[in-house]
Design a protein around this motif. Structure first.
Motif, PDB file in Angstrom:
ATOM      1  N   ALA A  47      39.056  52.556  71.438  1.00 18.20           N
ATOM      2  CA  ALA A  47      40.167  52.512  70.530  1.00 18.20           C
ATOM      3  C   ALA A  47      40.894  51.442  70.986  1.00 18.20           C
ATOM      4  O   ALA A  47      41.539  50.473  70.149  1.00 18.20           O
ATOM      5  N   ARG A  48      41.178  51.154  72.296  1.00 13.16           N
ATOM      6  CA  ARG A  48      42.280  50.091  72.742  1.00 13.16           C
ATOM      7  C   ARG A  48      41.358  48.699  72.399  1.00 13.16           C
ATOM      8  O   ARG A  48      42.213  47.802  72.677  1.00 13.16           O
ATOM      9  N   GLN A  49      40.106  48.713  72.397  1.00 14.47           N
ATOM     10  CA  GLN A  49      39.528  47.343  72.236  1.00 14.47           C
ATOM     11  C   GLN A  49      39.904  46.985  70.901  1.00 14.47           C
ATOM     12  O   GLN A  49      39.401  45.887  70.404  1.00 14.47           O
ATOM     13  N   PHE A  50      40.125  47.735  69.898  1.00 16.47           N
ATOM     14  CA  PHE A  50      40.626  47.726  68.517  1.00 16.47           C
ATOM     15  C   PHE A  50      41.936  47.447  68.202  1.00 16.47           C
ATOM     16  O   PHE A  50      42.508  47.389  67.232  1.00 16.47           O
ATOM     17  N   VAL A  51      42.741  47.110  69.318  1.00 15.50           N
ATOM     18  CA  VAL A  51      44.180  46.759  69.094  1.00 15.50           C
ATOM     19  C   VAL A  51      44.467  45.731  68.332  1.00 15.50           C
ATOM     20  O   VAL A  51      45.494  45.638  67.602  1.00 15.50           O
ATOM     21  N   ASP A  52      43.662  44.769  68.339  1.00 15.93           N
ATOM     22  CA  ASP A  52      43.815  43.517  67.215  1.00 15.93           C
ATOM     23  C   ASP A  52      43.939  43.977  65.843  1.00 15.93           C
ATOM     24  O   ASP A  52      45.073  43.341  65.126  1.00 15.93           O
ATOM     25  N   LEU A  53      43.145  45.135  65.452  1.00 14.51           N
ATOM     26  CA  LEU A  53      43.354  45.700  64.079  1.00 14.51           C
ATOM     27  C   LEU A  53      44.387  46.691  63.831  1.00 14.51           C
ATOM     28  O   LEU A  53      45.057  46.633  63.040  1.00 14.51           O
ATOM     29  N   THR A  54      44.386  47.539  64.935  1.00 20.63           N
ATOM     30  CA  THR A  54      45.277  48.848  64.569  1.00 20.63           C
ATOM     31  C   THR A  54      46.786  48.384  65.189  1.00 20.63           C
ATOM     32  O   THR A  54      47.750  48.987  64.599  1.00 20.63           O
ATOM     33  N   GLY A  55      46.861  47.487  66.118  1.00 24.30           N
ATOM     34  CA  GLY A  55      48.336  47.275  66.663  1.00 24.30           C
ATOM     35  C   GLY A  55      49.316  46.785  65.779  1.00 24.30           C
ATOM     36  O   GLY A  55      50.490  47.176  65.789  1.00 24.30           O
ATOM     37  N   LYS A  56      48.900  46.111  64.783  1.00 17.52           N
ATOM     38  CA  LYS A  56      49.833  45.556  63.668  1.00 17.52           C
ATOM     39  C   LYS A  56      50.262  46.789  62.530  1.00 17.52           C
ATOM     40  O   LYS A  56      51.218  46.373  61.952  1.00 17.52           O
ATOM     41  N   TYR A  57      49.594  47.793  62.852  1.00 17.57           N
ATOM     42  CA  TYR A  57      50.016  49.079  61.961  1.00 17.57           C
ATOM     43  C   TYR A  57      50.912  50.046  62.746  1.00 17.57           C
ATOM     44  O   TYR A  57      51.240  51.137  62.278  1.00 17.57           O
ATOM     45  N   ARG A  58      51.559  49.656  63.814  1.00 22.56           N
ATOM     46  CA  ARG A  58      52.365  50.410  64.546  1.00 22.56           C
ATOM     47  C   ARG A  58      53.545  50.902  63.718  1.00 22.56           C
ATOM     48  O   ARG A  58      54.493  50.089  63.239  1.00 22.56           O
ATOM     49  N   GLY A  59      53.834  52.310  63.565  1.00 19.58           N
ATOM     50  CA  GLY A  59      54.886  52.552  62.727  1.00 19.58           C
ATOM     51  C   GLY A  59      54.640  52.313  61.207  1.00 19.58           C
ATOM     52  O   GLY A  59      55.588  52.646  60.455  1.00 19.58           O
ATOM     53  N   LYS A  60      53.426  52.112  60.698  1.00 23.42           N
ATOM     54  CA  LYS A  60      52.844  51.924  59.348  1.00 23.42           C
ATOM     55  C   LYS A  60      51.735  52.697  58.947  1.00 23.42           C
ATOM     56  O   LYS A  60      50.622  52.003  58.701  1.00 23.42           O
ATOM     57  N   PRO A  61      51.628  53.837  59.338  1.00 20.28           N
ATOM     58  CA  PRO A  61      50.455  54.560  59.013  1.00 20.28           C
ATOM     59  C   PRO A  61      49.917  54.770  57.618  1.00 20.28           C
ATOM     60  O   PRO A  61      48.594  54.572  57.570  1.00 20.28           O
ATOM     61  N   GLN A  62      50.771  54.609  56.667  1.00 23.34           N
ATOM     62  CA  GLN A  62      50.149  54.537  55.337  1.00 23.34           C
ATOM     63  C   GLN A  62      49.428  53.088  55.055  1.00 23.34           C
ATOM     64  O   GLN A  62      48.429  53.283  54.369  1.00 23.34           O
ATOM     65  N   ALA A  63      49.844  52.145  55.589  1.00 25.59           N
ATOM     66  CA  ALA A  63      49.450  50.816  55.465  1.00 25.59           C
ATOM     67  C   ALA A  63      48.051  50.945  56.251  1.00 25.59           C
ATOM     68  O   ALA A  63      46.956  50.105  55.620  1.00 25.59           O
ATOM     69  N   PHE A  64      47.913  51.545  57.323  1.00 32.51           N
ATOM     70  CA  PHE A  64      46.761  51.576  58.264  1.00 32.51           C
ATOM     71  C   PHE A  64      45.518  52.452  57.361  1.00 32.51           C
ATOM     72  O   PHE A  64      44.650  51.958  57.168  1.00 32.51           O
ATOM     73  N   LEU A  65      45.913  53.308  56.793  1.00 33.51           N
ATOM     74  CA  LEU A  65      45.203  54.187  56.051  1.00 33.51           C
ATOM     75  C   LEU A  65      44.756  53.443  54.843  1.00 33.51           C
ATOM     76  O   LEU A  65      43.427  53.507  54.493  1.00 33.51           O
ATOM     77  N   THR A  81      44.239  55.957  68.608  1.00 37.04           N
ATOM     78  CA  THR A  81      44.259  55.307  67.460  1.00 37.04           C
ATOM     79  C   THR A  81      45.748  55.727  66.752  1.00 37.04           C
ATOM     80  O   THR A  81      46.727  54.983  66.566  1.00 37.04           O
ATOM     81  N   TYR A  82      45.582  57.041  66.212  1.00 34.76           N
ATOM     82  CA  TYR A  82      46.506  57.702  65.637  1.00 34.76           C
ATOM     83  C   TYR A  82      47.814  57.881  66.481  1.00 34.76           C
ATOM     84  O   TYR A  82      49.145  57.667  65.964  1.00 34.76           O
ATOM     85  N   SER A  83      47.907  58.095  67.559  1.00 35.69           N
ATOM     86  CA  SER A  83      49.110  58.157  68.576  1.00 35.69           C
ATOM     87  C   SER A  83      49.683  56.787  68.651  1.00 35.69           C
ATOM     88  O   SER A  83      50.874  56.720  68.513  1.00 35.69           O
ATOM     89  N   MET A  84      49.006  55.815  68.779  1.00 36.63           N
ATOM     90  CA  MET A  84      49.521  54.531  68.864  1.00 36.63           C
ATOM     91  C   MET A  84      50.206  54.064  67.441  1.00 36.63           C
ATOM     92  O   MET A  84      51.479  53.746  67.586  1.00 36.63           O
ATOM     93  N   ILE A  85      49.437  54.365  66.379  1.00 33.43           N
ATOM     94  CA  ILE A  85      50.208  53.970  65.197  1.00 33.43           C
ATOM     95  C   ILE A  85      51.426  54.637  64.733  1.00 33.43           C
ATOM     96  O   ILE A  85      52.574  54.237  64.360  1.00 33.43           O
ATOM     97  N   LEU A  86      51.370  56.069  65.086  1.00 36.63           N
ATOM     98  CA  LEU A  86      52.450  57.013  64.694  1.00 36.63           C
ATOM     99  C   LEU A  86      53.505  56.917  65.771  1.00 36.63           C
ATOM    100  O   LEU A  86      54.658  57.368  65.576  1.00 36.63           O
ATOM    101  N   GLY A  87      53.222  56.614  67.053  1.00 31.75           N
ATOM    102  CA  GLY A  87      54.122  56.463  68.200  1.00 31.75           C
ATOM    103  C   GLY A  87      54.487  57.712  68.713  1.00 31.75           C
ATOM    104  O   GLY A  87      55.344  57.846  69.342  1.00 31.75           O
ATOM    105  N   GLU A  88      53.479  58.699  68.475  1.00 31.01           N
ATOM    106  CA  GLU A  88      53.811  59.789  69.333  1.00 31.01           C
ATOM    107  C   GLU A  88      52.409  60.553  69.152  1.00 31.01           C
ATOM    108  O   GLU A  88      51.489  60.339  68.664  1.00 31.01           O
TER     109      GLU A  88
END
Length: 188
Positions: A82-100, A154-161
């Motif tokens: 999952a850490r290898q996908f940070v380029d995809l997922t990192g921009k969605y920190r705090g934006k779970p709906q946008a990631f989904l 992935t979801y811990s990073m996106i949700l921040g918890e």
């Protein structure tokens, strides 16, 4: 990609204005595709070889490690993936709906977020395991603990918890699809 597909793409993107100058005649193009096809076949053979060896390794770990240790090993593998996908997922920190919404465009059949309950549910659209390591005929079902690590990271990073992840259904475990449920871990 075939040369004619590349040319269409390049022209469509405005990458070149003179394809005739950059690319030789069509007859030469056909002659050059054979080595590329051979390279693709060679890579497929190597991938198949690695998947078989990896499935054997998973089986060995499954047989020789206690369940708790095995789950920790596979989960950490998934977290690292999952850490290898940070380029995809990192921009969605705090934006779970946008990631989904994004993953529904790319690979999820459905993705739901209940913010009040701190719960996410994702169903993959593929009817095959999408992990590049997996050979469905050979990889033991225990390896699904790896994808749980991916989901948690992935979801811990996106949700921040921190979240916990549960596998509802898995192709490797006999299901018709892969479905996951993530739950925010509440500190009590």
């Amino acid at each position: 990609m075939r040369r004619d597909e590349f040319i269409k793409t390049a022209l469509g993107l405005g990458a070149c204005s003179c394809a005739g100058f950059l690319f030789p005649a069509a007859g030469a193009a056909r002659a050059e595709t054979k080595p590329a096809d051979e390279d693709v076949e060679a890579l497929k053979g190597k991938l198949d070889f690695m998947r078989k060896r990896f499935a054997k390794l998973v089986g060995i770990l499954d047989a020789h490690l206690d369940e708790g240790t095995r789950k920790k090993v596979f989960e950490e593998m998934g977290r690292e993936c999952a850490r290898q996908f940070v380029d995809l997922t990192g921009k969605y920190r705090g934006k779970p709906q946008a990631f989904l919404e994004e993953i529904q465009k790319r690979w999820a059949r459905s993705a739901e977020y209940d913010e009040a309950a701190g719960r996410i549910r994702v169903v993959d659209r593929s009817d095959h395991c999408t992990c590049a390591f997996v050979d469905e005929r050979l990889t033991p079902p225990a390896f699904c603990d790896c994808t749980l690590g991916w989901q948690k990271e992935t979801y811990s990073m996106i949700l921040g918890e921190p979240v916990d992840a549960e596998l509802e259904e898995s192709i490797l475990r006999g299901g018709k699809k892969c479905a996951f449920r993530m739950q925010v871990v509440k500190n009590t």
